[in-house]
Design a protein around this motif. Structure first.
Motif: not given
Length: 232
Positions: A193-222
């Motif tokens: 669902l997250i990936r689908s919504l990002a695609k609808t928004l035409r946003a760049d989605l990056r997901i970063e994970s390590d033992p200290l946590g999980l982060t979603f970065l959503i860069a909105l289109p210009a």
């Protein structure tokens, strides 16, 4: 000599009927999107095990409730600012998180740290999609960040980069994803669902994970960055 017919066209403010029609149309669209997301979850349940533990059912109902809370809060937000056609994204996302914690009684499970730039405005439909993504990420953190059940700390950042693009960053202090997982293609219904919504928004989605946590970065289109309201 011909006489030119000069007509002055004045733009009138929308009538009460027009505003009501627009509001009903917007609510209808948002409810349709909400129903589609819940139906996607129902299909995933149908393909899963024949029976579910009580905690799994509770988590599913909480996730469905979080979507309803997010959409309902957007319309409450719009009724408080009927004269403005845009939504202050930073204020809205902070309110979405606070409303989720309050409505779903998550006070003992979630703490929120935020760093938000003021004055970033988007269209209501864009705010809805971003709000649903944030709600989904928060519920994913509540469910998976700390398997032992200790409280999770959610960080929420909304900033504008040097290139003018706005980025929403939301993460937790949990254990992250398994080492062999690929967040860009794998994951459960929530990730899809997250990936689908990002695609609808035409946003760049990056997901970063390590033992200290999980982060979603959503860069909105210009194109979304053009909506800026001057500070008063």
């Amino acid at each position: 000599m011909s006489v030119m017919d000069l007509r002055v066209v004045t733009k009138t403010a929308p009538s009460e009927t027009d505003r009501l029609r627009e509001a009903n149309h917007r609510i209808s669209n948002h409810l349709a999107l909400l129903a589609g997301m819940i139906q996607t979850q129902a299909v995933a349940v149908e393909r899963g095990p024949a029976s579910l533990q009580r905690e799994a059912v509770r988590a599913l109902l909480r996730e469905a409730a979080s979507k309803v809370v997010s959409v309902g809060h957007l319309h409450r937000h719009l009724t408080q600012q009927p004269e403005r056609g845009t939504v202050n994204l930073c204020d809205y996302l902070l309110e979405v998180c606070a409303t989720l914690v309050s409505s779903l009684s998550l006070f003992q499970r979630v703490s929120l740290v935020q760093r938000l730039n003021a004055n970033c405005h988007v269209q209501p439909e864009q705010a809805q999609q971003i709000g649903l993504m944030v709600s989904e990420i928060v519920m994913n953190s509540v469910k998976h960040a700390h398997p032992t059940g200790i409280p999770v700390q959610i960080s929420l950042v909304c900033r504008r980069g040097a290139d003018g693009r706005m980025t929403v960053e939301i993460g937790d202090d949990g254990v992250g994803l398994p080492e062999d997982s690929n967040a860009a293609t794998q994951g459960g219904v929530g990730f899809r669902l997250i990936r689908s919504l990002a695609k609808t928004l035409r946003a760049d989605l990056r997901i970063e994970s390590d033992p200290l946590g999980l982060t979603f970065l959503i860069a909105l289109p210009a194109s979304i960055q053009l909506i800026v309201v001057a500070a008063r």
